[in-house]
Design an enzyme around this catalytic site. Structure first.
Site, PDB file in Angstrom:
ATOM      1  CB  SER A 177      -0.956  -0.032   1.180  1.00  0.00           C
ATOM      2  OG  SER A 177      -1.903   1.013   1.111  1.00  0.00           O
ATOM      3  CG  ASP A 230      -2.811   4.228  -1.581  1.00  0.00           C
ATOM      4  OD1 ASP A 230      -3.583   4.066  -2.542  1.00  0.00           O
ATOM      5  OD2 ASP A 230      -2.777   3.421  -0.632  1.00  0.00           O
ATOM      6  CG  ASP A 272      -2.630  -0.271  -2.719  1.00  0.00           C
ATOM      7  OD1 ASP A 272      -2.560   0.866  -2.214  1.00  0.00           O
ATOM      8  OD2 ASP A 272      -3.252  -1.204  -2.175  1.00  0.00           O
TER       9      ASP A 272
END
Length: 533
Positions: free
Chosen positions: A151, A300, A302
């Protein structure tokens, strides 16, 4: 030391990665020469399979993310699925990955272990956003999904996130059961199928196309077409999918930060690839000024989170908090949907304002534990209510019924609509926020993150829960509420509430504050001082 050496030798014997093999050999040599600390730390335990699966720094040994860790996790996960679901082998496991270091390698290892255990492995054809993986699991009828991603963590990290068959993240007790299955795996007996195994299937673009076909459904004012958006994927994998989603939704192509447009696992232009972090959106804000944007949006790496910034009356720009963005989306959705069966969901550490908005609109509202998986569980547990919106203040938003996880792509599409409507009506996004304040009161939110290693973070919060303060910043603590399932402590001081918990995914303690018609910052600072002492 003998036990650690034996464990290290066993690990070395099964590690297929030349890079981590060399690293481990160096650590073993250092131990032989009298410095065993680094080797002992790597074998002091293993990465815990917890709230978001696995996440940690890349490196050798069971306390790091590497190919052996991934293979062991997959063996445990697949055995758990095969034991619980008679049709698991045929339904298969969907596997996605982002563009971080080794993500594609970890995805191939996941597929190989699954296939060797007799399960179909359905692998994304290239690096794609987490929401596409979450969408694809139920779309393909799979028994579960794995997304290889860390992430918004630093470049040195990677992770392994597991999704249930409805596209939501795992919740207790499933996480505990999977962790037990992983513990039972014998490292020396993990088989890995070759890439030509017929049970390993490389997916085409059909799942992505199905996801994109559903994107226009989040639009509530589809007649609006005029908006100028500045956008950054922050060196992640969101750009291609977001551009396609904007086109399908009828929006003009956004202006993209050129320096951050292509995936880059080193994230060279940001200190920390998280839209929440100070400075992370600086290039985006400069672009927004250049193109005269109505709104600036950031995913972000992902693309499951969304950050935003808006113009200010003095000609500048300011970043919205996660709650402010949530209020704008909620206000728009509640204004443009109907029915008393509607449901909105948020988390304990998010603003309480959504509850007041729901009450005024005459719709159902739920507040659940921290983490988007609990929002998804709430939706599942309330099938007679029609979910229309969910958010958590850490930039996680869900504006559609699927996938059952935060989705920074569809949230961006809807936020563009919020900006377009404001433009069409001759008001600003700040005007929209001011109207929310006028109707529901001024809710001031703030938070602090205190960097500390997970064991220290857990111990500090546990000590605070055992002996909460009677006063904060010279004010009496009127109420103390514990949420043990969320490892969260809430302190109420007048019209402010301060909450604290150790992070489930990062080495930090998080302190959250909200004040109604008052600034909670002095209370946050006082609680932070107690934790740091």
């Amino acid at each position: 030391m003998h036990d650690v050496r034996a464990l290290a030798e066993a690990w070395l014997a099964v590690d297929p990665d030349e890079e981590t093999r060399l690293e481990l050999q160096t650590l073993m040599t250092d131990a032989e020469r009298g410095d065993p600390r680094a080797l002992e730390e790597r074998f002091a335990g293993r990465l815990q399979f917890g709230t978001a699966g696995l996440r940690g720094e890349l490196g050798a040994g069971p306390m790091r993310m590497n190919r052996v860790t991934v293979r062991r996790a997959t063996a445990g996960l697949v055995r758990h699925l095969l034991a619980r679901h008679p049709d698991a082998a045929e339904r298969g496991l969907v596997i996605g990955y982002d563009a971080r270091h080794k993500s594609d390698v970890f995805a191939r290892d996941t597929a190989g272990v699954a296939a060797a255990l007799g399960m179909r492995a359905l692998v994304m054809p290239d690096a794609r956003p987490t929401p596409v993986l979450a969408w694809s699991v139920p779309h393909l009828g799979a028994v579960a999904g794995v997304m290889v991603t860390a992430s918004h963590n630093p470049p040195r990290d990677n992770g392994y996130k597991v999704f249930l068959d409805d596209g939501s993240q795992i919740v207790s007790p499933v996480d505990v059961e999977i962790a037990a299955a992983i513990d039972a795996v014998d490292l020396t007996a993990i088989e890995v199928a070759g890439p030509d195994d017929p049970r390993i299937v490389t997916l085409d673009d059909a799942p992505l196309d199905a996801y994109l076909r559903a994107v226009p459904g989040v639009r509530l004012r589809p007649e609006l077409r005029d908006v100028t958006v500045a956008y950054t994927p922050m060196h992640g994998v969101g750009a291609a999918t977001l551009l396609a989603a904007f086109e399908r939704a009828g929006w003009p192509r956004p202006a993209i930060v050129a320096e951050q447009a292509a995936p880059d696992p080193d994230f060279p232009t940001v200190a920390f690839p998280n839209p929440e972090e100070p400075g992370a959106m600086d290039l985006l804000l400069a672009l927004a000024v250049d193109v005269g944007a109505d709104v600036a949006l950031a995913n972000d790496p992902d693309a499951d989170r969304l950050g935003a910034a808006i113009p200010t009356p003095d000609g500048g720009w300011r970043r919205l908090t996660g709650d402010e963005l949530g209020w704008l989306l909620a206000d728009h959705i509640l204004r443009h949907t109907t029915g008393a069966d509607r449901l909105v969901v948020t988390t304990l550490v998010s603003s309480s304002l959504l509850g007041r908005m729901a009450e005024a609109a005459g719709v159902h509202h739920a507040e659940t534990f921290t983490g988007f998986k609990w929002i998804a569980k709430t939706i599942r547990d309330r099938p007679d209510e029609r979910f229309v919106f969910g958010y958590e203040q850490a930039l996680g938003y869900l504006v559609a019924a699927a996938p059952r996880d935060k989705d920074g792509i569809t949230a961006a599409v809807l936020m563009a609509e919020v900006a377009a409507l404001a433009r069409a009506e001759g008001v600003t996004l700040q005007d929209r926020l001011d109207d929310v304040t006028r109707r529901f009161g001024r809710h001031v939110t703030a938070e602090r993150s205190l960097r500390m290693e997970p064991p220290v973070a857990a111990a500090r919060v546990a000590a605070l829960r055992a002996a909460p303060p009677a006063t904060l910043a010279g004010r009496p603590v009127d109420d103390v509420v514990e949420f043990p399932e969320a490892n969260l402590l809430r302190l109420v001081c007048g019209r402010s509430r301060i909450q604290v918990r150790p992070s489930g995914t990062e080495p930090k303690v998080k302190v959250y504050g909200e004040g109604v018609e008052e600034d909670p910052t002095p209370l946050i600072d006082a609680l932070a001082d107690l934790l740091l002492k």
